[in-house]
Design an enzyme around this catalytic site. Structure first.
Site, mmCIF file in Angstrom:
data_model
loop_
_atom_site.group_PDB
_atom_site.id
_atom_site.type_symbol
_atom_site.label_atom_id
_atom_site.label_comp_id
_atom_site.label_asym_id
_atom_site.label_seq_id
_atom_site.Cartn_x
_atom_site.Cartn_y
_atom_site.Cartn_z
ATOM 1 N N GLU A 49 0.871 -1.178 0.000
ATOM 2 C CA GLU A 49 0.000 0.000 0.000
ATOM 3 C C GLU A 49 0.901 1.220 0.000
ATOM 4 O O GLU A 49 1.872 1.286 0.760
ATOM 5 C CB GLU A 49 -0.894 0.018 1.249
ATOM 6 C CG GLU A 49 -2.034 -0.967 1.188
ATOM 7 C CD GLU A 49 -2.950 -0.845 2.401
ATOM 8 O OE1 GLU A 49 -2.820 0.141 3.161
ATOM 9 O OE2 GLU A 49 -3.782 -1.740 2.594
ATOM 10 N N ASP A 60 -5.960 10.110 9.755
ATOM 11 C CA ASP A 60 -4.638 9.567 10.041
ATOM 12 C C ASP A 60 -4.140 9.962 11.414
ATOM 13 O O ASP A 60 -4.324 11.094 11.854
ATOM 14 C CB ASP A 60 -3.623 10.046 8.988
ATOM 15 C CG ASP A 60 -3.793 9.296 7.683
ATOM 16 O OD1 ASP A 60 -3.991 8.073 7.747
ATOM 17 O OD2 ASP A 60 -3.738 9.931 6.621
#
Lengths: 266, 436
Positions: A49, A60
């Site tokens: 990824e 995040d």
């Protein structure tokens, strides 16, 4: 034809182990270094990824934020992200790549243009953090048309009814968010509980590959071995931060970290 | 929502690029509050707004939507709210004529709606009350919010104290430094300020951090966004709350003039756009030739290229904090830094509703620079017994600019939506002194 992503899961199943998915941010801390890291961890990881950084990330945690800000500070642009993937995919034994990021970047670039570019450089899948189902219906179809897996996200807050619908619209990989958290939070639920939720998802459709992510480290990865795949991201980003602080080479550190992770689940 | 926002002008109309997309004309429907004029996906005018959130937040947002839609029609809920607006906020806030300023400029008659009279000193109290009431009804014990100028944080800390809720306020480190009086008030009310040190250390980062906190704690914590921005439900709750301003103003205009004036201009500063929406919402259906809406954004320092004026400087559409709106960004889609002397306007994007008002031509948007805002503050405070904060000072810039060009049959009303006390240090630094 079976997709690269699907065949990874098939092979891992034969080896009786989960697929190992790694996440690093493209351009962290430089374009050159992140390509070197990808090449180096490619030996142990099954799917890579790769984050395309955005400066207003709403999901995040601090580790990935640090990585993103570092990459952006060094001037990373989307065109560089695509170039990194392209260069990596030119390797003979390149693993499938999934780009991950926020919708604003795709929106600005243009959905169609973005997907076309992904296909051109060899991206295998896409995770768009803030484009949930059903808003992603049109975009995920566009991905499918271009042989790109659009990865649907499932979370502990997703109801069973909703899950059924999401899964029926999903492609060959789904991503289960282990807990209520931004990326890289401390695992605040027991692995047993996570696996229990995971089993519920798998019961809805056994044939869909489902990976677990968020809060997974070297310490916890073994206990989640049952899953089709496991994603480690923040721990790796933290690894890069630490080596940079100590003026060490992140490539060596990351290589070792991913090797160790693989050992835990093999 | 049953409202269909898009009106197909003609089946045969296609745009010139031979695209298969027909030309849609964006329209505002009459008789329906603007906040409710979205499609089933939360978009205004087919493209502004939406719900760009992580999967984890889908359910909390759905739950909040159901809760709000239930209680906005609930008599007891509305009664409790109106009682709070009456006894706690202190309504109505004054509507006053600025005689000296009017005489000084020698043109249109200038009035001010003194929203800064509200308990706490700004319009943010209205939204905070609705959120605290919803938080209680969701049986949650904690509330979190973002703040730029500190007013929203202050109001949430006040209502949290009143309702017995734990409260966390996310605030950019840079704003903490420049808005000390409001920070002191937040802490005094027992709320916790979480300094945000990422990015530009201002409101944009505070909102991101607040959303991130909610992602991790949405099972226990209620989130209130401090302006008319964010995923659709937050736009709606905020607009529903600040609408109180124009409800009061409508009555006050009729009291003062015996009718709604024939030539009326409503001038409001626009950051996210919560006070402007509240100031205008009751008047949307009037012809714009009778009631003109003028939004004034932050133009930043005249010495700098940076600004916080996405509407008047024609920024492109972007997705920030869960919704699509005009947004200051670079070619790659990264959010650009903004700059304004006024923390409350220092935000790179704007409410989807203001994008709709701009594109339908119902409102006109312009900007004022830091220097102009300070000059307007100076003039207004010298001539009048009021002390607007630097946010409404931006609106006064425009009033001062256009009033001399209009005759006295024109009525200008400026929303003085915040009190200057929080800007004490900035005003002292730039103008040499601050007296209140």
């Amino acid at each position: 034809m079976i997709s690269n992503i699907s065949s990874v899961f098939k092979n891992c199943r034969k080896e009786n182990r989960p697929a190992l998915l790694t996440y690093i941010v493209a351009g962290d801390n430089t374009k050159k270094k992140s390509l070197e890291i990808l090449k180096s961890i490619s030996k142990y990881a099954d799917i890579l990824e790769i984050g395309f950084p955005h400066n207003a990330p709403t999901a995040d945690g601090p580790q990935i934020q640090n990585s993103s800000y570092r990459a952006l500070k060094n001037g990373i642009k989307l065109k560089d992200v695509f170039q990194i993937v392209k260069n990596y995919k030119n390797l003979r034994n390149a693993k499938p790549c999934i780009l991950m990021g926020y919708y604003q970047m795709v929106f600005r670039y243009g959905e169609k243009k973005f997907v076309k570019k992904c296909k051109e450089v060899g991206v295998d899948g896409l995770i768009i953090v803030d484009l949930p189902w059903p808003d992603n219906k049109i975009f995920s179809k566009l991905c499918k048309k271009n042989s790109i897996t659009f990865v649907q996200l499932l979370s502990p807050t997703t109801s069973r009814e909703r899950m059924k619908k999401i899964i029926s619209d999903s492609h060959d990989m789904n991503y289960f968010i282990s807990m209520l958290s931004t990326t890289g939070g401390k695992l605040k639920v027991s692995p047993r509980k996570i696996i229990k939720n995971y089993d519920k998802i798998k019961k809805l459709n056994k044939s869909k590959n489902t990976v677990i992510g968020f809060g997974i480290t070297k310490k916890t990865i073994k206990s989640l071995k049952k899953a089709d795949g496991l994603v480690v991201g923040s721990a790796l980003c933290k690894g890069i931060t630490e080596t940079l602080k100590k003026r060490q080479n992140p490539v060596i550190k990351l290589n070792k970290m991913v090797k160790d992770l693989k050992k835990q689940i093999s | 929502m049953k409202v269909v926002m898009l009106v197909k002008t003609s089946k045969k109309l296609y745009n010139q690029s031979n695209s298969k997309q027909p030309i849609w004309k964006m329209k505002i429907k009459k008789g329906i509050p603007l906040i409710d004029q979205h499609d089933k996906n939360g978009f205004y005018g087919g493209k502004f707004g939406g719900n760009y959130v992580a999967e984890t937040l889908k359910k909390p947002i759905d739950d909040l939507t159901k809760l709000f839609e239930k209680f906005r029609k609930d008599k007891n809920f509305l009664k409790e709210r109106d009682d709070l607006y009456e006894g706690y906020v202190g309504r109505p806030t004054r509507f006053i004529k600025l005689h000296n300023l009017t005489d000084h400029l020698g043109g249109a008659q200038i009035y001010a709606k003194m929203v800064s009279d509200a308990n706490g000193g700004a319009h943010k109290i209205y939204n905070a009350i609705t959120h605290a009431m919803l938080c209680k009804r969701a049986k949650k014990k904690y509330i979190c919010t973002d703040t730029g100028a500190g007013y929203n944080g202050k109001m949430f800390s006040m209502v949290a104290k009143k309702f017995g809720l734990g409260c966390k306020v996310f605030m950019g480190q840079r704003d903490i430094e420049r808005q000390k009086p409001n920070c002191d008030a937040i802490r005094k009310n027992g709320a916790e300020i979480i300094p945000v040190t990422s990015g530009s250390k201002t409101l944009v980062d505070a909102v991101s951090e607040c959303i991130r906190y909610w992602v991790s704690n949405c099972d226990k914590v209620h989130m209130g966004i401090g302006s008319l921005v964010g995923p659709n439900i937050f736009v709606k709750i905020c607009g529903f709350s600040t609408a109180q301003i124009s409800k009061e103003l409508k009555v006050q205009l009729e009291d003062e003039f015996g009718e709604i004036p024939k030539k009326l201009k409503l001038i409001n500063c626009v950051g996210g756009g919560s006070s402007a929406y509240g100031f205008w919402s009751e008047f949307v259906d009037y012809n714009k030739n009778q009631i003109e809406f003028i939004g004034v954004e932050a133009g930043g320092s005249s010495k700098s290229k940076l600004h916080a004026a996405p509407l008047s400087k024609n920024s492109k559409l972007g997705v920030l904090h869960g919704s699509a709106a005009y947004c200051i960004q670079d070619a790659d889609g990264q959010i650009n830094d903004t700059e304004s002397i006024s923390s409350g306007l220092d935000y790179p994007s704007v409410s989807p509703i203001h994008c709709l008002l701009k594109d339908t031509g119902r409102a006109r948007y312009t900007f004022a620079t830091d220097e102009e805002a300070l000059k307007a503050y100076k003039l207004v405070t010298e001539l009048e017994e009021i002390s607007p904060s630097l946010e409404p000072a931006h609106a006064f810039v425009e009033a001062i600019k256009i009033a001399p060009k209009l005759d006295n049959s024109n009525i200008i009303v400026v929303d003085s939506c915040g009190d200057s006390l929080k800007d004490r240090d900035i005003i002292k630094k730039h103008l040499g002194n601050y007296s209140r």
